[in-house]
Design an enzyme around this catalytic site. Structure first.
Site, PDB file in Angstrom:
ATOM      1  N   ASP A  37       0.844  -1.111   0.011  1.00  0.00           N
ATOM      2  CA  ASP A  37       0.006   0.083  -0.033  1.00  0.00           C
ATOM      3  C   ASP A  37       1.029   1.326   0.197  1.00  0.00           C
ATOM      4  O   ASP A  37       1.870   1.291   0.536  1.00  0.00           O
ATOM      5  CB  ASP A  37      -0.833   0.032   1.428  1.00  0.00           C
ATOM      6  CG  ASP A  37      -2.123   1.176   1.171  1.00  0.00           C
ATOM      7  OD1 ASP A  37      -3.078   0.668   0.696  1.00  0.00           O
ATOM      8  OD2 ASP A  37      -1.813   2.341   1.555  1.00  0.00           O
ATOM      9  N   ARG A  91     -16.860  10.626 -14.803  1.00  0.00           N
ATOM     10  CA  ARG A  91     -16.365   9.225 -14.904  1.00  0.00           C
ATOM     11  C   ARG A  91     -15.147   9.257 -15.275  1.00  0.00           C
ATOM     12  O   ARG A  91     -14.215   8.548 -15.005  1.00  0.00           O
ATOM     13  CB  ARG A  91     -17.484   8.253 -15.474  1.00  0.00           C
ATOM     14  CG  ARG A  91     -16.921   6.860 -15.543  1.00  0.00           C
ATOM     15  CD  ARG A  91     -18.325   6.179 -16.486  1.00  0.00           C
ATOM     16  NE  ARG A  91     -17.909   4.801 -16.047  1.00  0.00           N
ATOM     17  CZ  ARG A  91     -17.098   4.350 -17.519  1.00  0.00           C
ATOM     18  NH1 ARG A  91     -16.803   4.873 -18.537  1.00  0.00           N
ATOM     19  NH2 ARG A  91     -16.983   3.042 -17.519  1.00  0.00           N
ATOM     20  N   ALA A 121      -9.590  -5.241  -9.559  1.00  0.00           N
ATOM     21  CA  ALA A 121     -10.807  -5.131  -9.241  1.00  0.00           C
ATOM     22  C   ALA A 121     -11.221  -3.477  -9.237  1.00  0.00           C
ATOM     23  O   ALA A 121     -12.430  -3.139  -8.852  1.00  0.00           O
ATOM     24  CB  ALA A 121     -10.675  -5.492  -7.709  1.00  0.00           C
ATOM     25  N   PRO A 124     -13.274   2.090 -12.694  1.00  0.00           N
ATOM     26  CA  PRO A 124     -14.071   1.161 -13.580  1.00  0.00           C
ATOM     27  C   PRO A 124     -13.320   0.122 -14.124  1.00  0.00           C
ATOM     28  O   PRO A 124     -12.646   0.168 -14.845  1.00  0.00           O
ATOM     29  CB  PRO A 124     -14.564   2.334 -14.641  1.00  0.00           C
ATOM     30  CG  PRO A 124     -13.690   3.061 -14.851  1.00  0.00           C
ATOM     31  CD  PRO A 124     -13.070   3.388 -13.529  1.00  0.00           C
ATOM     32  N   ASP A 126     -13.541  -2.592 -16.305  1.00  0.00           N
ATOM     33  CA  ASP A 126     -13.092  -2.937 -17.422  1.00  0.00           C
ATOM     34  C   ASP A 126     -12.084  -2.171 -18.078  1.00  0.00           C
ATOM     35  O   ASP A 126     -11.285  -2.582 -18.789  1.00  0.00           O
ATOM     36  CB  ASP A 126     -14.526  -3.094 -18.218  1.00  0.00           C
ATOM     37  CG  ASP A 126     -15.496  -3.992 -17.740  1.00  0.00           C
ATOM     38  OD1 ASP A 126     -15.663  -5.224 -17.612  1.00  0.00           O
ATOM     39  OD2 ASP A 126     -16.529  -3.086 -17.158  1.00  0.00           O
ATOM     40  N   ASP A 151     -21.920  -8.930 -10.086  1.00  0.00           N
ATOM     41  CA  ASP A 151     -23.289  -8.635 -10.789  1.00  0.00           C
ATOM     42  C   ASP A 151     -23.901  -9.715 -11.090  1.00  0.00           C
ATOM     43  O   ASP A 151     -25.135 -10.080 -10.777  1.00  0.00           O
ATOM     44  CB  ASP A 151     -23.227  -8.042 -12.012  1.00  0.00           C
ATOM     45  CG  ASP A 151     -22.285  -6.716 -11.882  1.00  0.00           C
ATOM     46  OD1 ASP A 151     -22.841  -5.466 -11.537  1.00  0.00           O
ATOM     47  OD2 ASP A 151     -21.075  -6.546 -12.203  1.00  0.00           O
ATOM     48  N   ARG A 154     -25.386 -11.438  -7.652  1.00  0.00           N
ATOM     49  CA  ARG A 154     -26.308 -10.563  -7.222  1.00  0.00           C
ATOM     50  C   ARG A 154     -27.727 -11.178  -8.068  1.00  0.00           C
ATOM     51  O   ARG A 154     -28.584 -11.497  -7.311  1.00  0.00           O
ATOM     52  CB  ARG A 154     -26.122  -9.071  -7.543  1.00  0.00           C
ATOM     53  CG  ARG A 154     -25.312  -8.620  -6.453  1.00  0.00           C
ATOM     54  CD  ARG A 154     -24.826  -7.110  -7.036  1.00  0.00           C
ATOM     55  NE  ARG A 154     -23.977  -6.541  -5.923  1.00  0.00           N
ATOM     56  CZ  ARG A 154     -23.034  -5.449  -6.148  1.00  0.00           C
ATOM     57  NH1 ARG A 154     -23.103  -4.857  -7.484  1.00  0.00           N
ATOM     58  NH2 ARG A 154     -22.365  -4.832  -5.516  1.00  0.00           N
ATOM     59  N   ARG A 156     -28.139 -14.083  -9.293  1.00  0.00           N
ATOM     60  CA  ARG A 156     -28.495 -15.334  -9.211  1.00  0.00           C
ATOM     61  C   ARG A 156     -28.909 -15.584  -7.721  1.00  0.00           C
ATOM     62  O   ARG A 156     -29.876 -16.270  -7.519  1.00  0.00           O
ATOM     63  CB  ARG A 156     -27.257 -16.332  -9.078  1.00  0.00           C
ATOM     64  CG  ARG A 156     -26.912 -16.430 -10.626  1.00  0.00           C
ATOM     65  CD  ARG A 156     -25.544 -17.378 -10.641  1.00  0.00           C
ATOM     66  NE  ARG A 156     -25.148 -17.538 -12.126  1.00  0.00           N
ATOM     67  CZ  ARG A 156     -23.957 -18.151 -12.546  1.00  0.00           C
ATOM     68  NH1 ARG A 156     -23.498 -18.986 -11.667  1.00  0.00           N
ATOM     69  NH2 ARG A 156     -23.475 -18.481 -13.743  1.00  0.00           N
ATOM     70  N   HIS A 171     -28.730 -20.464 -13.214  1.00  0.00           N
ATOM     71  CA  HIS A 171     -27.702 -20.352 -14.228  1.00  0.00           C
ATOM     72  C   HIS A 171     -28.136 -19.207 -15.124  1.00  0.00           C
ATOM     73  O   HIS A 171     -29.029 -19.525 -16.072  1.00  0.00           O
ATOM     74  CB  HIS A 171     -27.574 -21.704 -15.075  1.00  0.00           C
ATOM     75  CG  HIS A 171     -27.124 -22.837 -14.182  1.00  0.00           C
ATOM     76  ND1 HIS A 171     -26.212 -23.040 -13.505  1.00  0.00           N
ATOM     77  CD2 HIS A 171     -27.969 -23.945 -13.961  1.00  0.00           C
ATOM     78  CE1 HIS A 171     -26.178 -24.035 -12.673  1.00  0.00           C
ATOM     79  NE2 HIS A 171     -27.434 -24.770 -13.087  1.00  0.00           N
ATOM     80  N   HIS A 178     -19.290  -3.406 -16.163  1.00  0.00           N
ATOM     81  CA  HIS A 178     -19.701  -3.613 -14.902  1.00  0.00           C
ATOM     82  C   HIS A 178     -19.913  -2.136 -14.540  1.00  0.00           C
ATOM     83  O   HIS A 178     -19.171  -1.283 -14.008  1.00  0.00           O
ATOM     84  CB  HIS A 178     -18.507  -3.838 -14.044  1.00  0.00           C
ATOM     85  CG  HIS A 178     -18.513  -3.788 -12.447  1.00  0.00           C
ATOM     86  ND1 HIS A 178     -19.792  -4.500 -11.800  1.00  0.00           N
ATOM     87  CD2 HIS A 178     -18.139  -3.223 -11.565  1.00  0.00           C
ATOM     88  CE1 HIS A 178     -19.774  -4.225 -10.663  1.00  0.00           C
ATOM     89  NE2 HIS A 178     -18.639  -3.298 -10.447  1.00  0.00           N
TER      90      HIS A 178
END
Length: 316
Positions: A37, A91, A121, A124, A126, A151, A154, A156, A171, A178
Site C-alpha cells: 500500500d 467518470r 478490481a 471502472p 473493465d 453482478d 447478485r 443469481r 444459471h 460492470h
C-alpha cells in the site's frame, strides 16, 4: 505456475483489498499473501491484524507487508488500489486519476520480473483492466478483471429468491460493462436446465418477464443502494476476487463472468468486457460465446461501445 506454492501480492489495502485478504485467509485460498500500500504503515498493521487470526483460521498462510520486489515470484498480483469518485467528479475524471495510480503501480510490478496473472478490481474495472494490459504488455489472457462476476452473483441470488430455489441452481449471467450499460441475456437464463422465460410462460402469471426486468434493474443499481446505505461496497467483491483466485490456483476451468479481452467474440474486438470465460491456472482459457438473440447482441455492442469511448478519451 508453481503447484507447490500459491503466492498472491495484493496492491491496495483499502476496504475492498482487505475484504479480499480476509476471505483468502478464511478459505485458505493461498499460501503466501503480501500486502502493498502507498501507506506502508497501514499495510504493516493490516498484516499484523490478519496474522493474529491465523490460529483461528486453520490456515498456514504467510502474511506480511512487502514491496514491489516481492512481485517477482508471485503467481497472482491483485490490484485494488485507486481513488474513489468525488462529488462533482466525472467518470472520465475518475479514470484519469486511477490511470495515474496504475502508471505508478504497473511499471514497478513488471520491473520486478513478475510473470504471473494480473487480477484487477479497481473501478471502472473493465477499462482499468485494459489499462493494466496496455501498460504491462502482458498477454491479454493473463490479465483479467472482476468484470460482472459480482453482478452475476447478485442476479443469481435474486433469481433464487424469486423462484424459491437455491441460487446455485440458477444459471444466468450479467454481461458487458460492470456499470450502467450492463445487461442480462434472459435467453440464456436457466433454472437447472429449464429456461426461465419458459417458466414464466407456463406459470399462469405466477412468474412474469416484467419481474425479471425488475430483477435486472435491481442488480444494476445494487451498488448505488449499498453505497447510499454504508458508503462503499467491499464484502461481495472481496468474495468474488477470492472465487476467481481459487479458480486460478485450482486450475478449475470454471466458468466465471470476468472482464476479458475480446478478439472477435460476439463481433467485438480490442475491448475488455464482462463475459463468461473458462478460468484456469493460466488465466483465461477461452471466452465462451453464448447464443445471444439479435436484441441481446445489440445490447452487448452498445455496452462495448461505452467502454471503448471511455478508453479512447484517455491518453496513455
Amino acid at each position: 505456475m508453481k503447484k507447490d506454492r500459491r503466492k498472491v501480492v495484493l496492491i491496495g489495502c483499502g476496504m475492498v483489498g482487505m475484504s479480499y485478504a480476509y476471505a483468502l485467509l478464511n478459505q485458505s485460498a493461498c499460501d503466501e499473501l503480501v500486502l502493498i500500500d502507498v501507506d506502508k504503515k497501514r499495510a504493516v498493521g493490516e498484516a499484523m491484524d490478519l496474522n493474529h487470526g491465523l490460529a483461528f483460521s486453520g490456515s498456514n498462510m504467510k502474511i506480511f507487508a512487502g514491496d514491489y520486489e516481492d512481485c517477482g515470484d508471485a503467481d497472482i498480483v491483485v490490484i485494488c488500489a485507486g481513488v474513489p469518485q468525488k462529488p462533482g467528479e466525472t467518470r472520465l475524471d475518475l479514470l484519469r486519476h486511477n490511470t495515474q495510480v496504475f502508471q505508478s503501480i504497473i511499471n514497478p510490478v513488471t520491473e520486478s520480473g513478475f510473470n504471473g496473472i494480473f487480477l484487477v478490481a479497481t473501478n471502472p474495472v473493465d477499462v482499468m483492466t485494459r489499462i493494466t494490459c496496455e501498460l504491462s504488455g502482458f498477454n491479454p489472457r493473463h490479465v483479467l478483471g472482476t468484470g460482472t462476476a459480482l453482478d452475476t452473483a447478485r442476479l443469481r441470488y435474486l433469481l433464487g429468491e424469486y423462484f424459491n430455489v437455491d441460487p446455485r441452481n440458477m444459471h444466468a449471467y450479467v454481461m458487458g460493462e460492470h456499470g450502467d450499460s450492463e445487461f442480462v441475456p434472459w435467453s440464456q437464463a436457466m433454472l437447472a436446465t429449464k429456461p426461465v422465460l419458459q417458466l414464466c410462460s407456463e406459470s399462469d402469471g405466477r412468474y412474469c418477464e416484467q419481474s425479471l426486468d425488475q430483477i435486472a434493474e435491481e442488480v444494476r443499481t445494487a451498488a448505488y443502494k449499498i453505497i447510499e446505505a454504508k458508503r462503499a461496497t467491499y464484502y461481495g467483491i472481496g468474495m468474488a476476487l477470492t472465487r476467481i483466485t481459487r479458480a486460478i490456483f485450482g486450475d478449475e476451468h470454471s466458468v466465471l463472468t470476468v472482464s476479458a479481452m475480446l478478439r472477435g467474440e460476439y463481433g467485438q474486438k480490442n475491448v475488455f468486457a464482462g463475459v463468461p470465460c473458462v478460468v484456469d491456472r493460466n488465466g483465461i482459457r477461452r471466452v465462451l460465446e453464448l447464443d445471444l438473440t439479435d436484441k441481446e447482441l445489440k445490447q452487448f455492442e452498445a455496452s462495448c461501445s461505452t467502454l471503448r469511448e471511455s478508453f479512447d478519451e484517455l491518453e496513455l
